[in-house]
Motif scaffolding. Structure first.
Motif, PDB file in Angstrom:
ATOM      1  N   UNK A   1      26.711  26.267  39.366  1.00  0.00           N
ATOM      2  CA  UNK A   1      26.232  27.553  40.126  1.00  0.00           C
ATOM      3  C   UNK A   1      26.617  27.423  41.335  1.00  0.00           C
ATOM      4  N   UNK A   2      27.078  28.456  41.847  1.00  0.00           N
ATOM      5  CA  UNK A   2      27.478  28.522  43.480  1.00  0.00           C
ATOM      6  C   UNK A   2      26.161  28.725  44.253  1.00  0.00           C
ATOM      7  N   UNK A   3      26.081  27.869  45.381  1.00  0.00           N
ATOM      8  CA  UNK A   3      24.996  27.959  46.596  1.00  0.00           C
ATOM      9  C   UNK A   3      25.147  26.906  47.503  1.00  0.00           C
ATOM     10  N   UNK A   4      24.303  27.079  48.350  1.00  0.00           N
ATOM     11  CA  UNK A   4      24.375  26.236  49.571  1.00  0.00           C
ATOM     12  C   UNK A   4      24.139  24.881  49.043  1.00  0.00           C
ATOM     13  N   UNK A   5      24.601  23.865  49.787  1.00  0.00           N
ATOM     14  CA  UNK A   5      24.114  22.326  49.524  1.00  0.00           C
ATOM     15  C   UNK A   5      24.210  21.635  50.823  1.00  0.00           C
ATOM     16  N   UNK A   6      23.228  20.778  51.113  1.00  0.00           N
ATOM     17  CA  UNK A   6      23.208  19.896  51.972  1.00  0.00           C
ATOM     18  C   UNK A   6      23.467  18.454  51.549  1.00  0.00           C
ATOM     19  N   UNK A   7      24.248  17.767  52.150  1.00  0.00           N
ATOM     20  CA  UNK A   7      24.525  16.433  52.101  1.00  0.00           C
ATOM     21  C   UNK A   7      24.472  15.452  53.303  1.00  0.00           C
ATOM     22  N   UNK A   8      23.816  14.381  53.279  1.00  0.00           N
ATOM     23  CA  UNK A   8      23.905  13.399  54.431  1.00  0.00           C
ATOM     24  C   UNK A   8      24.138  12.071  53.910  1.00  0.00           C
TER      25      UNK A   8
END
Length: 216
Positions: A167-174
């Protein structure tokens, strides 16, 4: 390192409850040299202070001080067609002592857990083919993910890949990386408050090549 060491579980260092909203793309930013305690963070990365503090606690102050530290921070729109990181099975820090801590707010990194630990050819290309073969067959192990917003510690023994994004969405990765060397590929983010003390080298398309150049 080599030997029957691959397919191990990462260490789950627990919840770090951050909720980034600003779109960003920071790649292997140099934030701390060895022998120094305090990281040097641009203003819009200071929101990740609690995550960096969690890395310090998990790794121990002596090891934190003893390593160079680099940081990736990405908040981007993702979909089935648009990934923020390269897909495919690999290990971070392959054939090195690098340690990587990863965190995401959704679509967590997929980990392959071997039923029995395996050896891999100590070659960046051949090892990827072997990981891909092993992870595709449930006879050899299983694929797991960890809870969202949990900080996960990886070393070269942890085989993993980017998850799919149904599902398309905003994602944060660190990702926070501890290394005895320097991540000095052309195109990496530049910390204008903390110059990298080695020359940059050309980036290649090859995967699973150790990312750091050992300090002299």
């Amino acid at each position: 390192m080599g030997g029957r060491i691959y397919g191990q579980a990462p260490r789950d260092c627990g919840l770090v409850d951050l909720q980034p909203t600003e779109m960003m793309f920071w790649q292997d930013l140099f934030i701390k040299p060895a022998k120094q305690f305090e990281p040097v963070l641009p203003a819009n990365l200071q929101q990740f202070g609690p995550l960096i503090a969690a890395v310090m606690r998990a790794e121990g102050i002596d090891r934190w001080i003893d390593h160079n530290v680099f940081m990736c921070a990405k908040t981007l729109w993702v979909s089935a067609a648009e990934s923020m990181n390269r897909r495919g099975w690999h290990t971070d820090g392959f054939m090195s002592s690098d340690i990587n801590y990863v965190w995401s707010d959704c679509y967590g990194t997929e980990i392959w857990l071997a039923d029995e630990l395996v050896s891999l050819t100590q070659d960046h290309a051949a090892s990827i083919d072997e990981m891909t073969f092993l992870a595709a067959d449930p006879f050899y192990g299983s694929i797991v993910t960890y809870p969202d917003r949990h900080l996960i510690r990886l070393d070269e023994t942890v085989v993993h890949r980017v998850a799919e994004y149904p599902v398309a969405r905003m994602r944060s990765f660190v990702k926070v990386s501890l290394s005895k060397g320097y991540f000095n590929r052309v195109g990496n983010s530049i910390n204008h408050q903390l110059p990298l003390p080695v020359a940059y080298e050309a980036r290649t398309a090859e995967r699973n090549v150790p990312a750091s150049k050992e300090a002299a």
